[in-house]
Design a protein around this motif. Sequence first.
Motif, mmCIF file in Angstrom:
data_model
loop_
_atom_site.group_PDB
_atom_site.id
_atom_site.type_symbol
_atom_site.label_atom_id
_atom_site.label_comp_id
_atom_site.label_asym_id
_atom_site.label_seq_id
_atom_site.Cartn_x
_atom_site.Cartn_y
_atom_site.Cartn_z
ATOM 1 N N ALA A 76 0.835 -1.204 0.000
ATOM 2 C CA ALA A 76 0.000 0.000 0.000
ATOM 3 C C ALA A 76 0.868 1.251 0.000
ATOM 4 C CB ALA A 76 -0.936 -0.017 1.202
ATOM 5 N N ALA A 77 1.956 1.215 0.770
ATOM 6 C CA ALA A 77 2.835 2.393 0.845
ATOM 7 C C ALA A 77 3.605 2.572 -0.468
ATOM 8 C CB ALA A 77 3.792 2.244 2.025
ATOM 9 N N GLN A 78 4.206 1.490 -0.954
ATOM 10 C CA GLN A 78 5.031 1.590 -2.161
ATOM 11 C C GLN A 78 4.227 1.998 -3.382
ATOM 12 O OE1 GLN A 78 6.686 -2.313 -2.217
ATOM 13 N NE2 GLN A 78 8.356 -1.804 -0.795
ATOM 14 N N GLN A 79 2.994 1.502 -3.449
ATOM 15 C CA GLN A 79 2.224 1.742 -4.671
ATOM 16 C C GLN A 79 1.170 2.833 -4.505
ATOM 17 O OE1 GLN A 79 1.479 -1.238 -7.381
ATOM 18 N NE2 GLN A 79 2.446 -2.883 -6.228
ATOM 19 N N ASP A 80 1.225 3.526 -3.396
ATOM 20 C CA ASP A 80 0.283 4.608 -3.157
ATOM 21 C C ASP A 80 -1.173 4.150 -3.336
ATOM 22 O OD1 ASP A 80 -0.505 7.142 -2.487
ATOM 23 O OD2 ASP A 80 -0.387 7.910 -4.541
ATOM 24 N N VAL A 81 -1.503 3.061 -2.681
ATOM 25 C CA VAL A 81 -2.858 2.505 -2.737
ATOM 26 C C VAL A 81 -3.811 3.414 -1.963
ATOM 27 C CG1 VAL A 81 -4.264 0.601 -1.810
ATOM 28 C CG2 VAL A 81 -2.144 0.109 -3.077
ATOM 29 N N LYS A 82 -4.996 3.652 -2.516
ATOM 30 C CA LYS A 82 -5.971 4.532 -1.854
ATOM 31 C C LYS A 82 -7.029 3.763 -1.072
ATOM 32 C CE LYS A 82 -4.453 8.419 -3.548
ATOM 33 N NZ LYS A 82 -3.407 9.071 -2.759
ATOM 34 N N LEU A 83 -7.275 2.544 -1.482
ATOM 35 C CA LEU A 83 -8.336 1.793 -0.815
ATOM 36 C C LEU A 83 -7.933 0.322 -0.719
ATOM 37 C CD1 LEU A 83 -12.071 2.488 -1.437
ATOM 38 C CD2 LEU A 83 -11.332 0.170 -1.076
ATOM 39 N N LEU A 93 -3.204 -3.132 10.358
ATOM 40 C CA LEU A 93 -3.253 -2.666 8.978
ATOM 41 C C LEU A 93 -3.836 -1.245 8.916
ATOM 42 C CD1 LEU A 93 -3.035 -3.050 5.934
ATOM 43 C CD2 LEU A 93 -5.158 -4.360 5.981
ATOM 44 N N VAL A 94 -4.947 -1.031 9.595
ATOM 45 C CA VAL A 94 -5.604 0.280 9.583
ATOM 46 C C VAL A 94 -4.643 1.354 10.090
ATOM 47 C CG1 VAL A 94 -7.500 1.642 10.569
ATOM 48 C CG2 VAL A 94 -7.895 -0.730 9.881
ATOM 49 N N GLU A 95 -3.886 1.021 11.139
ATOM 50 C CA GLU A 95 -2.996 2.008 11.753
ATOM 51 C C GLU A 95 -1.754 2.285 10.942
ATOM 52 O OE1 GLU A 95 -2.436 0.493 15.734
ATOM 53 O OE2 GLU A 95 -4.562 0.842 16.198
ATOM 54 N N HIS A 96 -1.368 1.342 10.080
ATOM 55 C CA HIS A 96 -0.113 1.510 9.351
ATOM 56 C C HIS A 96 -0.292 1.788 7.874
ATOM 57 C CE1 HIS A 96 1.297 -0.345 13.096
ATOM 58 N NE2 HIS A 96 2.375 0.393 12.881
ATOM 59 N N THR A 97 -1.441 2.323 7.520
ATOM 60 C CA THR A 97 -1.624 2.720 6.123
ATOM 61 C C THR A 97 -2.406 4.020 6.065
ATOM 62 O OG1 THR A 97 -2.443 2.043 3.960
ATOM 63 C CG2 THR A 97 -3.784 1.412 5.832
ATOM 64 N N GLN A 98 -2.190 4.736 4.972
ATOM 65 C CA GLN A 98 -2.988 5.939 4.756
ATOM 66 C C GLN A 98 -4.191 5.648 3.871
ATOM 67 O OE1 GLN A 98 0.010 8.734 3.532
ATOM 68 N NE2 GLN A 98 0.752 8.834 5.636
ATOM 69 N N ALA A 99 -4.248 4.424 3.375
ATOM 70 C CA ALA A 99 -5.385 4.054 2.529
ATOM 71 C C ALA A 99 -6.639 3.901 3.381
ATOM 72 C CB ALA A 99 -5.077 2.739 1.811
ATOM 73 N N LEU A 100 -7.784 4.025 2.734
ATOM 74 C CA LEU A 100 -9.040 3.712 3.401
ATOM 75 C C LEU A 100 -9.163 2.187 3.456
ATOM 76 C CD1 LEU A 100 -11.755 4.896 4.515
ATOM 77 C CD2 LEU A 100 -12.681 4.614 2.202
ATOM 78 N N VAL A 101 -9.322 1.651 4.659
ATOM 79 C CA VAL A 101 -9.402 0.198 4.811
ATOM 80 C C VAL A 101 -10.876 -0.205 4.961
ATOM 81 C CG1 VAL A 101 -8.740 -1.798 6.214
ATOM 82 C CG2 VAL A 101 -7.118 0.097 5.869
ATOM 83 N N ASN A 110 -9.737 6.166 8.684
ATOM 84 C CA ASN A 110 -9.633 5.370 7.452
ATOM 85 C C ASN A 110 -10.185 3.949 7.596
ATOM 86 O OD1 ASN A 110 -7.559 4.654 9.235
ATOM 87 N ND2 ASN A 110 -6.220 3.970 7.587
ATOM 88 N N LEU A 111 -11.225 3.803 8.402
ATOM 89 C CA LEU A 111 -11.809 2.465 8.564
ATOM 90 C C LEU A 111 -13.299 2.469 8.205
ATOM 91 C CD1 LEU A 111 -11.819 -0.515 9.594
ATOM 92 C CD2 LEU A 111 -12.143 0.403 11.908
#
Length: 352
Positions: A143-150, A172-180, A203-204
């Motif tokens: 998610a971080a490397q590929q700039d995943v949004k969701l 997972l929720v805490e360690h990503t900026q994507a919406l989970v 983001n949950l």
Amino acid sequence: MPFQLNDKIKNLSPYDPITGNYPIRLDANESFLAPDEPTLEAITRAVQGAAFNRYPDPYAGELCRGFAAFYGVDPQLCVAGNGSDELLSLLAQAFLQKGEKLLSFTPDFSMYRFYGTISETEQVVLEKSAALQLDVEAAIQTAAQQDVKLILFSNPCNPTSLGMSRADVLRLVEHTQALVVVDEAYMDFYDQSVLDCVAEYENLVVLRTCSKAIGMASLRLGFAVANETVIRAFRAVKSPYNVNALSQAIGTVVFSEPEKLRKGICSICASRDSLKAGLQALQLPQIVCLGADANFLYCSAQNAEALFAFLMNRGIIIRSFGEHLRITAGKPEENSALLQAVQTFYERGAGV
Ligand SMILES: *Cc1c(COP(=O)(O)O)cnc(C)c1O
């Protein structure tokens, strides 16, 4: 140039569930319980009281309050959909822009990728481990490397019937900026929900449905639960009268009987456990149950396609996924008929 369908839809085929008259349906993970007489009477009264000539409540307020009370969440943080399928479609269409990335996993619910394709988002798909587990570290990194949004997955998973721990989901929720987005369609049969955490995270999103444990697949009712900002956005992007008045009224009746719902869930879990035990008791090395955290079993089976066809010939429908089979827990007599047929199939040597 005559009209032509665009590239993204021209090769799609319509969703094609097995139809036809099969006496034993263990293919769609529905509940085997139908409403009892008193509930049917309450439903009839609710239908008679519906304002047929008027549009329904756009926010399905009463229904959301019933849902929220049953699950112990804040009704302000809930939005109702025409099945969770509608909410999944909205997530892909509205919470992502064209070309943004959606991370999903395989095996998992096939509709996730479908909605992503329709909304012209980019699909990133991670394979699950040999043990069919979602690798949280790999998901965080990707998610971080590929700039995943969701990020979207089911817990417990359809089709593997394996659950993830709440701690893993929250990591997972805490360690990503994507919406989970955690699709908890089967969480009533397991115990690792993150429903109670939605207000704490930006983001949950948790999805729930009336189609499985609640036993109301016919109504097409799903719910998204998330923080205020996300829910406000859901309300803004959904079509105004997305949940019809009859489903709202009937859903409200169903949630007004929480004890009945809990009992129903217990008997579905008991059926799932006895189906699993029954399969193990057959002591057939050719078929192994890999997961049973939801209301269905996920099995690896020798000659799975032939077994599937054999069952179908005997009026029993399950789902086949290559070398794997997914079997919904049914009524006691349905489970027995299935087990009997599986035993016959392998004892005849058909599984070799
Ligand atoms: C069955 C199922 C749903 C429910 O969809 P509805 O549109 O609410 O019927 C959602 N997610 C998964 C993973 C399912 O298996």
